[in-house]
Design a protein around this motif. Sequence first.
Motif, PDB file in Angstrom:
ATOM      1  N   VAL A   1      -2.684  20.870 -17.816  1.00 48.07           N
ATOM      2  CA  VAL A   1      -3.862  21.124 -16.978  1.00 48.07           C
ATOM      3  C   VAL A   1      -3.757  22.488 -16.302  1.00 48.07           C
ATOM      4  CG1 VAL A   1      -5.065  20.405 -14.881  1.00 48.07           C
ATOM      5  CG2 VAL A   1      -4.387  18.692 -16.568  1.00 48.07           C
ATOM      6  N   VAL A   2      -4.856  23.234 -16.329  1.00 53.01           N
ATOM      7  CA  VAL A   2      -4.908  24.553 -15.704  1.00 53.01           C
ATOM      8  C   VAL A   2      -5.636  24.446 -14.370  1.00 53.01           C
ATOM      9  CG1 VAL A   2      -5.724  26.933 -15.899  1.00 53.01           C
ATOM     10  CG2 VAL A   2      -4.903  25.710 -17.941  1.00 53.01           C
ATOM     11  N   GLU A   3      -4.903  24.632 -13.277  1.00 47.89           N
ATOM     12  CA  GLU A   3      -5.495  24.732 -11.941  1.00 47.89           C
ATOM     13  C   GLU A   3      -5.619  26.211 -11.597  1.00 47.89           C
ATOM     14  OE1 GLU A   3      -3.617  22.610  -8.831  1.00 47.89           O
ATOM     15  OE2 GLU A   3      -3.667  20.661  -9.833  1.00 47.89           O
ATOM     16  N   ALA A   4      -6.814  26.636 -11.247  1.00 43.58           N
ATOM     17  CA  ALA A   4      -7.026  28.069 -11.012  1.00 43.58           C
ATOM     18  C   ALA A   4      -8.148  28.274 -10.009  1.00 43.58           C
ATOM     19  CB  ALA A   4      -7.352  28.759 -12.335  1.00 43.58           C
ATOM     20  N   SER A   5      -8.390  29.530  -9.684  1.00 42.52           N
ATOM     21  CA  SER A   5      -9.515  29.885  -8.815  1.00 42.52           C
ATOM     22  C   SER A   5     -10.788  29.912  -9.648  1.00 42.52           C
ATOM     23  CB  SER A   5      -9.280  31.261  -8.199  1.00 42.52           C
ATOM     24  OG  SER A   5      -9.291  32.255  -9.214  1.00 42.52           O
TER      25      SER A   5
ATOM     26  N   GLY B   1      -9.075  22.160 -14.160  1.00 41.22           N
ATOM     27  CA  GLY B   1      -9.397  21.468 -12.920  1.00 41.22           C
ATOM     28  C   GLY B   1      -8.150  21.045 -12.180  1.00 41.22           C
ATOM     29  N   LEU B   2      -8.353  20.204 -11.175  1.00 36.72           N
ATOM     30  CA  LEU B   2      -7.242  19.722 -10.374  1.00 36.72           C
ATOM     31  C   LEU B   2      -6.435  18.697 -11.160  1.00 36.72           C
ATOM     32  CD1 LEU B   2      -9.120  19.209  -6.981  1.00 36.72           C
ATOM     33  CD2 LEU B   2      -7.740  21.181  -7.672  1.00 36.72           C
ATOM     34  N   LYS B   3      -5.149  18.873 -11.177  1.00 37.86           N
ATOM     35  CA  LYS B   3      -4.300  17.934 -11.901  1.00 37.86           C
ATOM     36  C   LYS B   3      -4.462  16.524 -11.355  1.00 37.86           C
ATOM     37  CE  LYS B   3       0.475  17.371 -13.503  1.00 37.86           C
ATOM     38  NZ  LYS B   3       1.847  17.947 -13.472  1.00 37.86           N
ATOM     39  N   ASP B   4      -4.620  16.405 -10.042  1.00 39.12           N
ATOM     40  CA  ASP B   4      -4.798  15.094  -9.427  1.00 39.12           C
ATOM     41  C   ASP B   4      -6.047  14.384  -9.958  1.00 39.12           C
ATOM     42  OD1 ASP B   4      -2.513  15.310  -7.952  1.00 39.12           O
ATOM     43  OD2 ASP B   4      -3.512  15.849  -6.068  1.00 39.12           O
ATOM     44  N   SER B   5      -7.085  15.152 -10.274  1.00 38.50           N
ATOM     45  CA  SER B   5      -8.311  14.547 -10.798  1.00 38.50           C
ATOM     46  C   SER B   5      -8.067  13.921 -12.167  1.00 38.50           C
ATOM     47  CB  SER B   5      -9.421  15.600 -10.905  1.00 38.50           C
ATOM     48  OG  SER B   5      -9.816  16.057  -9.632  1.00 38.50           O
ATOM     49  N   PHE B   6      -7.318  14.630 -13.008  1.00 45.23           N
ATOM     50  CA  PHE B   6      -7.033  14.096 -14.339  1.00 45.23           C
ATOM     51  C   PHE B   6      -6.100  12.896 -14.262  1.00 45.23           C
ATOM     52  CE2 PHE B   6      -8.380  18.458 -15.237  1.00 45.23           C
ATOM     53  CZ  PHE B   6      -9.313  18.222 -16.232  1.00 45.23           C
ATOM     54  N   LEU B   7      -5.156  12.919 -13.322  1.00 38.51           N
ATOM     55  CA  LEU B   7      -4.273  11.766 -13.128  1.00 38.51           C
ATOM     56  C   LEU B   7      -5.073  10.564 -12.621  1.00 38.51           C
ATOM     57  CD1 LEU B   7      -1.157  13.500 -11.515  1.00 38.51           C
ATOM     58  CD2 LEU B   7      -1.247  12.381 -13.756  1.00 38.51           C
TER      59      LEU B   7
ATOM     60  N   ILE C   1     -12.822  14.319  -6.906  1.00 41.39           N
ATOM     61  CA  ILE C   1     -13.624  13.166  -7.290  1.00 41.39           C
ATOM     62  C   ILE C   1     -13.990  12.386  -6.035  1.00 41.39           C
ATOM     63  CG2 ILE C   1     -13.626  10.967  -8.536  1.00 41.39           C
ATOM     64  CD1 ILE C   1     -11.740  12.250 -10.564  1.00 41.39           C
ATOM     65  N   GLY C   2     -15.275  12.164  -5.822  1.00 43.20           N
ATOM     66  CA  GLY C   2     -15.727  11.444  -4.637  1.00 43.20           C
ATOM     67  C   GLY C   2     -15.434   9.956  -4.723  1.00 43.20           C
ATOM     68  N   GLY C   3     -15.252   9.332  -3.591  1.00 47.54           N
ATOM     69  CA  GLY C   3     -14.909   7.915  -3.571  1.00 47.54           C
ATOM     70  C   GLY C   3     -16.051   7.006  -3.970  1.00 47.54           C
ATOM     71  N   SER C   4     -17.305   7.432  -3.735  1.00 46.30           N
ATOM     72  CA  SER C   4     -18.434   6.539  -3.978  1.00 46.30           C
ATOM     73  C   SER C   4     -18.698   6.306  -5.459  1.00 46.30           C
ATOM     74  CB  SER C   4     -19.701   7.106  -3.324  1.00 46.30           C
ATOM     75  OG  SER C   4     -20.026   8.371  -3.872  1.00 46.30           O
ATOM     76  N   ARG C   5     -18.308   7.265  -6.323  1.00 46.95           N
ATOM     77  CA  ARG C   5     -18.571   7.110  -7.747  1.00 46.95           C
ATOM     78  C   ARG C   5     -17.301   7.289  -8.568  1.00 46.95           C
ATOM     79  NH1 ARG C   5     -21.626   4.336  -9.894  1.00 46.95           N
ATOM     80  NH2 ARG C   5     -21.967   5.638 -11.710  1.00 46.95           N
TER      81      ARG C   5
ATOM     82  N   THR D   1       1.910  10.056 -32.516  1.00 48.70           N
ATOM     83  CA  THR D   1       1.538   8.927 -33.369  1.00 48.70           C
ATOM     84  C   THR D   1       0.282   8.228 -32.868  1.00 48.70           C
ATOM     85  OG1 THR D   1       2.986   7.460 -32.089  1.00 48.70           O
ATOM     86  CG2 THR D   1       3.926   8.502 -34.059  1.00 48.70           C
ATOM     87  N   ALA D   2      -0.025   8.384 -31.581  1.00 53.36           N
ATOM     88  CA  ALA D   2      -1.193   7.711 -31.006  1.00 53.36           C
ATOM     89  C   ALA D   2      -1.534   8.357 -29.671  1.00 53.36           C
ATOM     90  CB  ALA D   2      -0.909   6.215 -30.814  1.00 53.36           C
ATOM     91  N   TYR D   3      -2.708   8.007 -29.157  1.00 58.57           N
ATOM     92  CA  TYR D   3      -3.093   8.468 -27.816  1.00 58.57           C
ATOM     93  C   TYR D   3      -2.435   7.519 -26.806  1.00 58.57           C
ATOM     94  CZ  TYR D   3      -6.566  11.394 -30.134  1.00 58.57           C
ATOM     95  OH  TYR D   3      -7.190  12.329 -30.922  1.00 58.57           O
ATOM     96  N   ASP D   4      -1.113   7.640 -26.700  1.00 62.17           N
ATOM     97  CA  ASP D   4      -0.336   6.735 -25.871  1.00 62.17           C
ATOM     98  C   ASP D   4       0.177   7.455 -24.626  1.00 62.17           C
ATOM     99  OD1 ASP D   4       1.534   8.433 -26.965  1.00 62.17           O
ATOM    100  OD2 ASP D   4       2.441   6.921 -28.275  1.00 62.17           O
ATOM    101  N   ASN D   5       1.085   6.804 -23.905  1.00 59.30           N
ATOM    102  CA  ASN D   5       1.608   7.392 -22.663  1.00 59.30           C
ATOM    103  C   ASN D   5       2.268   8.737 -22.897  1.00 59.30           C
ATOM    104  OD1 ASN D   5       0.729   5.290 -21.036  1.00 59.30           O
ATOM    105  ND2 ASN D   5       2.607   4.111 -21.297  1.00 59.30           N
ATOM    106  N   LYS D   6       3.005   8.852 -23.980  1.00 61.60           N
ATOM    107  CA  LYS D   6       3.662  10.126 -24.292  1.00 61.60           C
ATOM    108  C   LYS D   6       2.630  11.233 -24.447  1.00 61.60           C
ATOM    109  CE  LYS D   6       6.425  12.456 -27.851  1.00 61.60           C
ATOM    110  NZ  LYS D   6       7.063  12.318 -29.178  1.00 61.60           N
ATOM    111  N   PHE D   7       1.555  10.936 -25.158  1.00 64.03           N
ATOM    112  CA  PHE D   7       0.503  11.927 -25.362  1.00 64.03           C
ATOM    113  C   PHE D   7      -0.120  12.334 -24.026  1.00 64.03           C
ATOM    114  CE2 PHE D   7      -3.978  12.962 -25.794  1.00 64.03           C
ATOM    115  CZ  PHE D   7      -3.940  13.990 -26.720  1.00 64.03           C
ATOM    116  N   TYR D   8      -0.497  11.336 -23.201  1.00 64.76           N
ATOM    117  CA  TYR D   8      -1.139  11.637 -21.922  1.00 64.76           C
ATOM    118  C   TYR D   8      -0.204  12.398 -20.992  1.00 64.76           C
ATOM    119  CZ  TYR D   8      -5.425   8.968 -22.654  1.00 64.76           C
ATOM    120  OH  TYR D   8      -6.638   8.529 -23.100  1.00 64.76           O
ATOM    121  N   ASP D   9       1.071  12.004 -20.956  1.00 68.49           N
ATOM    122  CA  ASP D   9       2.035  12.709 -20.103  1.00 68.49           C
ATOM    123  C   ASP D   9       2.085  14.187 -20.462  1.00 68.49           C
ATOM    124  OD1 ASP D   9       2.660  10.400 -18.785  1.00 68.49           O
ATOM    125  OD2 ASP D   9       4.475   9.980 -19.950  1.00 68.49           O
TER     126      ASP D   9
END
Length: 560
Positions: free
Chosen positions: A209-213, A384-390, A356-360, A195-203
């Motif tokens: 997310v595809v983490e790969a080589s 990419g890395l799931k942690d990056s998207f989170l 993701i670097g800390g400076s930016r 229904t919207a770009y809400d928490n359910k959608f983001y979850d």
Amino acid sequence: MNNEKQNFTLVIGEPGVGKSYELISRAISDKQIGRRVYIMTPTHASKKSLRSNIAKRAKEAKTSGDCDLIMSLQSDVHVGENAYFNQESVYIDEIGQTSTTVFNSMLLQLQGVPNANVYLFGDIRQLQPVKNFSPLESLLRENVVGGDFWKFVADNCYEDFNYNVFTAPLSWRIDSDIHVNLLRTNHRLNKLGYTAYDNKFYDNIIETVVEASDVEYAQILKKQLAKHSAILVATKKRGQRADELIKSTLKDEAVEIFNEQNEVTDEAEFVAQYVDNRFKEVATFIKYKERVYLNPDNENYSELQKEIDGVPTIEDSMNYLSDDEPEFEYHAWATVHAMQGITIKSVTFFMGNEKIGGSRKEHYSTNLLYTSITRASDEIVLLGLKDSFLQMRNQQPENPQNIFGHKRAIQAKNKLFEKLQKAQVALSWSEVFDLYMDIFNNFQMNIPEQEDIEAFDIKNLPYTERELHLQFRYYKESGDKFFDYKKMFYEDYKREVNSENSKGNKSKLGQGKIQKFINGLSSQKLVELQEDVNSLSVRKFRDKYSLTKRYVQEALENKD
């Protein structure tokens, strides 16, 4: 502004709720009753997208006359405000991406049109303009009461949004209310079961997310490129990595072809030439004079135009063949910023395995993630890395104070360095700091920067003595100067601080600027200071006291 008869309406909502449809419908109605229409867009991409939607709408017309009237709207669509000439009905598309400078210019021109109807269409959750702040952000900051602004945007836009009327910022010089129309029904997402770009959608989407080589990323990117999925990236550096991975697959093709042929040629030269030529045939975009276009040399260009509709085509924009040696950059990717305002069937958002670097980190905000995935109507692929998207999901953008708060301080520092380069004798620290403060207090910022500062009520604070000391690490000597300000101020200062820290030396306790400030406070003010140290954020503490919170806290702890 004499605008007693002017009407301002803000139409907001997330992608998929029909903002473009609403804009075109209202503009058609104005045309039908004989009102002149001006439609302003922030970019050529958004102009192309809106004109495309107008053409689609014209196909639905019942009569040829209706079709002609709708198609005439295409000539009313302009990038920016320069073509405006007193039209009574003004539509500003993608107001969230429009710069404050352009918007203020349009408001100035509207002063001579007291009976204008002005419609602002936008989405506060998307990325802001690259070089300027958004008037939509300024408007919401003026009306949202209490709490953290970007937290409000994340939590309340748009599920719990209950505003019907806004008051314009003083800098707009609009006395009447701005009526707010929130479009809630997301027709695009309804087809996908949301229904919207809400928490359910983001979850759910982050779970995909595809983490790969890198080898696996290369194959996925090549596949998505072939099906005309728009590969979007956060930064040019990550885009360059995507190009490298795709070219690695083309290199494998080249080696295989070379091994099959019997011609006697240099393998390295053959492979390099093949990869270069083949990449031009498969790349989705070209960059020409700092703008992004669809690649006219793509082997399936006509199909590409249909699948990634809305991105400007270079033939429509200029006679690029007239240049003797046009400087094209071929890319498989575009930045998220470049694709704002358009809808694409399939989007592949590539982050890769670089953290993701800390400076930016503020650059990789929830707005970046939101803008990237809301470009897609049918398919979203996250690589990419799931942690990056989170991290992006939970990272709020920089606020205007963080971005512009030290603008004047930085520019005054640069002017100071210029003066020191020309100095004939070495200046003491007190003379240097006095000179800096004099430059800061008399410095005139350029008009666009000043407009943003006024629109957001930003406090422009000078560097403290400690901060200016640290700025000298960037000072560069020129000529045969016999004195070196970097060593005089930055290196000596750091050496002194490090020495005191290493020895735990408290012999000078009570003699520093902060300690003198604390010692001069009354009992009541001292209690207030302690409470502020415990409750205020680092930024708010600095805004109030012009001191660094951590050092004040340390001084309070060391106070007898």
